[in-house]
Design a protein around this motif. Structure first.
Motif, PDB file in Angstrom:
ATOM      1  N   ALA A 197       0.899  -1.219   0.049  1.00  0.00           N
ATOM      2  CA  ALA A 197       0.008   0.081   0.143  1.00  0.00           C
ATOM      3  C   ALA A 197       0.812   1.194  -0.112  1.00  0.00           C
ATOM      4  O   ALA A 197       0.542   2.224  -0.715  1.00  0.00           O
ATOM      5  N   LEU A 198       1.895   1.278   0.752  1.00  0.00           N
ATOM      6  CA  LEU A 198       2.892   2.405   1.083  1.00  0.00           C
ATOM      7  C   LEU A 198       3.599   2.517  -0.587  1.00  0.00           C
ATOM      8  O   LEU A 198       3.966   3.828  -0.870  1.00  0.00           O
ATOM      9  N   ALA A 199       3.914   1.452  -1.307  1.00  0.00           N
ATOM     10  CA  ALA A 199       4.498   1.381  -2.387  1.00  0.00           C
ATOM     11  C   ALA A 199       3.467   2.005  -3.521  1.00  0.00           C
ATOM     12  O   ALA A 199       4.192   2.720  -4.496  1.00  0.00           O
ATOM     13  N   LEU A 200       2.434   1.769  -3.507  1.00  0.00           N
ATOM     14  CA  LEU A 200       1.389   2.176  -4.327  1.00  0.00           C
ATOM     15  C   LEU A 200       1.009   3.739  -4.167  1.00  0.00           C
ATOM     16  O   LEU A 200       1.199   4.415  -5.129  1.00  0.00           O
ATOM     17  N   ALA A 201       1.167   4.131  -2.977  1.00  0.00           N
ATOM     18  CA  ALA A 201       1.032   5.454  -2.623  1.00  0.00           C
ATOM     19  C   ALA A 201       2.059   6.306  -3.303  1.00  0.00           C
ATOM     20  O   ALA A 201       1.885   7.072  -3.794  1.00  0.00           O
ATOM     21  N   ALA A 202       3.152   5.882  -2.983  1.00  0.00           N
ATOM     22  CA  ALA A 202       4.487   6.424  -3.588  1.00  0.00           C
ATOM     23  C   ALA A 202       4.545   6.556  -5.078  1.00  0.00           C
ATOM     24  O   ALA A 202       4.778   7.621  -5.703  1.00  0.00           O
ATOM     25  N   ALA A 203       4.164   5.425  -5.733  1.00  0.00           N
ATOM     26  CA  ALA A 203       3.876   5.403  -7.250  1.00  0.00           C
ATOM     27  C   ALA A 203       3.071   6.484  -7.728  1.00  0.00           C
ATOM     28  O   ALA A 203       3.298   7.180  -8.655  1.00  0.00           O
ATOM     29  N   HIS A 204       2.016   6.535  -7.016  1.00  0.00           N
ATOM     30  CA  HIS A 204       0.937   7.716  -7.466  1.00  0.00           C
ATOM     31  C   HIS A 204       1.504   9.010  -7.097  1.00  0.00           C
ATOM     32  O   HIS A 204       1.206   9.809  -7.913  1.00  0.00           O
ATOM     33  N   ALA A 250       2.172  11.824  -9.998  1.00  0.00           N
ATOM     34  CA  ALA A 250       1.622  12.958  -9.869  1.00  0.00           C
ATOM     35  C   ALA A 250       2.500  14.165  -9.976  1.00  0.00           C
ATOM     36  O   ALA A 250       2.270  15.225 -10.661  1.00  0.00           O
ATOM     37  N   ALA A 251       3.725  14.080  -9.602  1.00  0.00           N
ATOM     38  CA  ALA A 251       4.877  14.938  -9.452  1.00  0.00           C
ATOM     39  C   ALA A 251       5.422  15.133 -10.635  1.00  0.00           C
ATOM     40  O   ALA A 251       5.667  16.009 -11.538  1.00  0.00           O
ATOM     41  N   LEU A 284      -2.029  15.096 -14.069  1.00  0.00           N
ATOM     42  CA  LEU A 284      -2.773  14.009 -13.516  1.00  0.00           C
ATOM     43  C   LEU A 284      -2.970  14.107 -11.972  1.00  0.00           C
ATOM     44  O   LEU A 284      -3.805  13.089 -11.350  1.00  0.00           O
ATOM     45  N   ALA A 285      -2.374  15.070 -11.444  1.00  0.00           N
ATOM     46  CA  ALA A 285      -2.328  15.175  -9.998  1.00  0.00           C
ATOM     47  C   ALA A 285      -3.759  15.254  -9.176  1.00  0.00           C
ATOM     48  O   ALA A 285      -4.080  14.318  -8.115  1.00  0.00           O
ATOM     49  N   GLY A 286      -4.760  15.538  -9.799  1.00  0.00           N
ATOM     50  CA  GLY A 286      -6.212  15.648  -9.370  1.00  0.00           C
ATOM     51  C   GLY A 286      -6.661  14.235  -9.284  1.00  0.00           C
ATOM     52  O   GLY A 286      -7.403  14.075  -8.617  1.00  0.00           O
ATOM     53  N   ARG A 287      -6.372  13.425 -10.166  1.00  0.00           N
ATOM     54  CA  ARG A 287      -6.735  11.879 -10.280  1.00  0.00           C
ATOM     55  C   ARG A 287      -5.958  10.969  -9.212  1.00  0.00           C
ATOM     56  O   ARG A 287      -6.445  10.356  -8.675  1.00  0.00           O
ATOM     57  N   LEU A 288      -4.681  11.400  -9.285  1.00  0.00           N
ATOM     58  CA  LEU A 288      -3.526  10.567  -8.527  1.00  0.00           C
ATOM     59  C   LEU A 288      -3.512  10.838  -6.992  1.00  0.00           C
ATOM     60  O   LEU A 288      -3.225   9.686  -6.114  1.00  0.00           O
ATOM     61  N   THR A 289      -3.588  11.948  -6.761  1.00  0.00           N
ATOM     62  CA  THR A 289      -3.531  12.522  -5.168  1.00  0.00           C
ATOM     63  C   THR A 289      -4.509  11.590  -4.323  1.00  0.00           C
ATOM     64  O   THR A 289      -4.179  11.238  -3.351  1.00  0.00           O
ATOM     65  N   VAL A 347     -10.527   4.347 -12.399  1.00  0.00           N
ATOM     66  CA  VAL A 347     -10.221   5.846 -12.183  1.00  0.00           C
ATOM     67  C   VAL A 347      -9.007   6.205 -13.266  1.00  0.00           C
ATOM     68  O   VAL A 347      -8.876   7.246 -13.670  1.00  0.00           O
ATOM     69  N   LEU A 348      -8.115   5.055 -13.347  1.00  0.00           N
ATOM     70  CA  LEU A 348      -6.972   5.226 -14.195  1.00  0.00           C
ATOM     71  C   LEU A 348      -6.966   5.177 -15.455  1.00  0.00           C
ATOM     72  O   LEU A 348      -6.225   5.367 -16.451  1.00  0.00           O
TER      73      LEU A 348
END
Length: 149
Positions: free
Chosen positions: A43-50, A54-55, A60-65, A147-148
């Motif tokens: 879950a943390l790795a997925l959060a970091a990937a998103h 986004a950065a 894409l930041a509005g979708r990924l954040t 969503v992606l």
């Protein structure tokens, strides 16, 4: 008579002490890691990937954040439930940051699908007190895939 009583008492004492074997190594084994621990890391790795994607792709930041925030919330709840300390080191840069935004979304979809499969397997094997959380994570990851698109 005294000798027989002493032997009986000694015999009874030795049978009651069998659980106190000083050479019993069963107690030395480290407890098995909680099966939810890998899901915390995932879950943390997925959060970091998103977050990384986004950065790299601000459009894409509005979708990924919000997806990254959901993964962090899942990691926190999984860590609480499993009494697992979340890793303090940040995940390495994600391949989802490379290329065009469409390529980043495709890479994230693949990671979400793999994460959904891992959570589904964990849910099927989990005791009832963990199944509800895992089922909600499966549903969230399925939603993230959509969503992606």
């Amino acid at each position: 008579m005294l000798r027989a009583g002493a032997l009986l008492a000694l015999g009874g004492a030795t049978t009651s002490l069998t659980g106190c074997d000083p050479f019993d190594r069963d107690g030395d084994a480290a407890p098995a890691p909680d099966p939810l621990a890998p899901l915390v890391e995932e879950a943390l790795a997925l959060a970091a990937a998103h977050t990384d994607a986004a950065a790299a792709h601000p459009t894409l930041a509005g979708r990924l954040t919000p997806i990254a925030e959901a993964h962090r919330a899942h990691a926190a709840e999984l860590a609480r439930l499993s009494r697992t300390a979340p890793p303090s080191a940040s995940a390495p840069a994600s391949p989802a940051t490379e290329g065009a935004p469409a390529a980043a979304l495709a890479a994230l979809r693949d990671r979400e699908r793999a994460g959904r499969e891992n959570a589904t397997k964990a849910c099927a094997e989990a005791p009832a007190d963990r199944a509800a959380l895992l089922a909600s994570i499966v549903a969230a990851r399925a939603t993230h895939v959509e969503v992606l698109r």
